[in-house]
Design an enzyme around this catalytic site. Structure first.
Site, PDB file in Angstrom:
ATOM      1  N   GLU A  89       0.641  -1.235  -0.158  1.00 37.03           N
ATOM      2  CA  GLU A  89       0.131   0.135  -0.360  1.00 37.03           C
ATOM      3  C   GLU A  89       0.788   1.288  -0.068  1.00 37.03           C
ATOM      4  OE1 GLU A  89      -2.928   0.443  -0.869  1.00 37.03           O
ATOM      5  OE2 GLU A  89      -3.795  -1.769  -0.591  1.00 37.03           O
ATOM      6  N   TYR A 101      -6.179   6.877   4.245  1.00 34.62           N
ATOM      7  CA  TYR A 101      -6.393   5.724   3.127  1.00 34.62           C
ATOM      8  C   TYR A 101      -5.643   4.589   3.572  1.00 34.62           C
ATOM      9  CZ  TYR A 101      -5.591   2.609  -0.639  1.00 34.62           C
ATOM     10  OH  TYR A 101      -5.583   1.510  -1.290  1.00 34.62           O
ATOM     11  N   ASP A 103      -9.702   5.169  -2.636  1.00 34.51           N
ATOM     12  CA  ASP A 103      -8.560   5.655  -3.469  1.00 34.51           C
ATOM     13  C   ASP A 103      -9.030   6.270  -4.656  1.00 34.51           C
ATOM     14  OD1 ASP A 103      -9.231   3.478  -4.997  1.00 34.51           O
ATOM     15  OD2 ASP A 103      -7.369   2.440  -5.042  1.00 34.51           O
ATOM     16  N   CYS A 163     -14.007  -0.223 -14.785  1.00 36.62           N
ATOM     17  CA  CYS A 163     -14.405   1.215 -14.823  1.00 36.62           C
ATOM     18  C   CYS A 163     -13.363   2.340 -14.977  1.00 36.62           C
ATOM     19  CB  CYS A 163     -15.414   1.640 -13.512  1.00 36.62           C
ATOM     20  SG  CYS A 163     -16.227   2.918 -13.716  1.00 36.62           S
ATOM     21  N   CYS A 207     -18.851  -0.848 -19.475  1.00 30.60           N
ATOM     22  CA  CYS A 207     -20.035  -0.975 -18.721  1.00 30.60           C
ATOM     23  C   CYS A 207     -20.828  -2.195 -19.332  1.00 30.60           C
ATOM     24  CB  CYS A 207     -21.047   0.106 -19.289  1.00 30.60           C
ATOM     25  SG  CYS A 207     -20.481   1.710 -18.740  1.00 30.60           S
ATOM     26  N   CYS A 251     -19.649  -5.096 -16.749  1.00 27.36           N
ATOM     27  CA  CYS A 251     -19.526  -4.404 -15.296  1.00 27.36           C
ATOM     28  C   CYS A 251     -20.703  -5.083 -14.462  1.00 27.36           C
ATOM     29  CB  CYS A 251     -19.545  -3.070 -15.606  1.00 27.36           C
ATOM     30  SG  CYS A 251     -19.721  -2.357 -13.709  1.00 27.36           S
ATOM     31  N   CYS A 301     -26.009   1.508 -11.757  1.00 33.64           N
ATOM     32  CA  CYS A 301     -25.144   2.531 -12.147  1.00 33.64           C
ATOM     33  C   CYS A 301     -25.705   3.755 -12.633  1.00 33.64           C
ATOM     34  CB  CYS A 301     -23.889   2.118 -13.002  1.00 33.64           C
ATOM     35  SG  CYS A 301     -22.748   3.501 -13.348  1.00 33.64           S
TER      36      CYS A 301
HETATM   37  S1  SF4 Z   1     -21.497   0.497 -15.451  1.00 36.10           S
HETATM   38 FE1  SF4 Z   1     -20.902   2.291 -14.068  1.00 36.10          FE
HETATM   39  S2  SF4 Z   1     -19.446   1.458 -12.498  1.00 36.10           S
HETATM   40 FE2  SF4 Z   1     -19.725   0.043 -14.229  1.00 36.10          FE
HETATM   41  S3  SF4 Z   1     -18.069   0.461 -15.910  1.00 36.10           S
HETATM   42 FE3  SF4 Z   1     -20.092   1.516 -16.387  1.00 36.10          FE
HETATM   43  S4  SF4 Z   1     -19.888   3.713 -15.291  1.00 36.10           S
HETATM   44 FE4  SF4 Z   1     -18.361   2.224 -14.092  1.00 36.10          FE
END
Ligand code: SF4
Length: 345
Positions: A41, A124, A142, A194, A201, A204, A210
């Protein structure tokens, strides 16, 4: 808005966690080693995983435990850190190791507040160690996590003003169980799915919940305040050679690059300073090196000459082993310019 990101995210992490040299994967039998979590870290602050990996391997081979690191010579550790940048981290690393050895019996404290009291451990890093090494519920934010959360909630407040809100929103989606895996999953989603410019997306696990994706412009988040240009500073560095060796000095113990080997040179200023070479000689301009630090950008004009200087002014280092001197990147950039000057002379 209530968002339940943890189940989908942890499920994704169980299948897709990145294998990293410092990471204990979710199906591992052994518990994470707090020393390796802490070391990684600290190294990863402002630094990429690719840049950190070889340093992490070298450090853990040479100093496999907190006790061995605590017993290391500071100069030896600073030289091993050379090239990784942000050298205050290396000084804090040894101070932290010695504090843990002397005051905590060689064991890391487990609570965020106690971790924060150690040298070089900020909010953090304390949260990351508490969560990842000890499974404590801690809110780990972060830059990757900031981006994912800003998108998840389509937060319109620009950075850096959005930070308190981002922390509160991250707190709201952090689960009580598997907080360490959750934090690492968020980091992995930020690093591999992301991404800043082209969020993926379609693959994801958070796509359905989202808000940024729903706007059709997820890459617009996090909204950023317009950047101010970094101040420029100027300085001069001197490459003095004698019998195949170059004169090196040490930076003052505190301040930028404190205690590191360097080329002789004066202070850095807002405008080009007057030349004040270490000896009088036939100094020739051989180019300039530039380095961007966190708070300013620095251009060092380089002057080279051949000549004798008193040993008290520094140490003579063999030019053909200059990469072993542990010079910070700024000064290491001077070596190729000096080589070109030598060949042309
Ligand atoms: S859905 Fe949202 S969290 Fe997922 S990659 Fe796309 S913008 Fe990022």
């Amino acid at each position: 808005m209530a968002v339940d990101a943890a189940p989908a995210l942890l499920h994704w992490y169980d299948m897709n966690a990145r294998t990293l040299p410092w990471r204990t994967l979710p199906d591992a039998k052994q518990a994470p080693d707090p020393y390796r979590v802490w070391l990684s870290e600290i190294m990863l602050q402002q630094t990429t995983t690719a840049a950190v990996a070889p340093y992490f391997a070298r450090f853990t081979a040479r100093w496999p435990t907190i006790e061995t690191l605590a017993a290391a010579e500071e100069a030896e550790l600073m030289a091993a850190w050379a090239g990784l940048g942000y050298y205050a981290r290396a000084r804090n690393l040894i101070a932290c190791a010695r504090t843990i050895a002397a005051q905590h019996g060689g064991r890391f404290p487990q609570q965020e507040t106690a971790l924060r009291a150690l040298p070089g451990i900020g909010a953090y890093t304390a949260a990351a160690i508490a969560a990842i090494a000890f499974g404590q519920r801690a809110v780990v934010v972060d830059a990757n996590v900031e981006r994912v959360v800003a998108r998840l909630f389509a937060l319109e407040t620009p950075l850096p003003a959005a930070r308190p809100e981002l922390r509160r929103l991250t707190d709201g989606i952090t689960p009580d169980a598997r907080a360490g895996d959750f934090a690492q999953a968020m980091m992995d989603i930020g690093a591999t799915v992301c991404m800043p410019r082209a969020p993926r997306c379609l693959i994801c696990p958070l796509a359905e919940i989202c808000a940024a994706r729903a706007t059709g412009e997820p890459e617009r988040y996090p909204v950023k305040a317009p950047k101010r240009a970094k101040p420029e500073r100027r300085g001069i560095a001197y490459w003095l050679e004698r019998d195949g060796a170059v004169l090196l000095s040490r930076r003052p113990p505190r301040g930028m690059l404190g205690g590191m080997r360097a080329l002789p040179g004066g202070a850095w200023h807002d405008a080009a300073p007057e030349a004040t070479p270490p000896i009088s000689a036939d100094w020739r301009p051989i180019g300039a090196v530039r380095h961007v630090f966190t708070h300013f950008a620095l251009t060092l004009d380089l002057l080279a000459a051949r000549g004798e200087a008193k040993a008290a002014d520094g140490e003579w280092w063999p030019v053909d082993r200059i990469e072993e001197a542990g010079l910070p990147t700024l000064y290491a950039k001077a070596a190729p310019l000096a080589a070109a000057w030598r060949e042309a002379a």
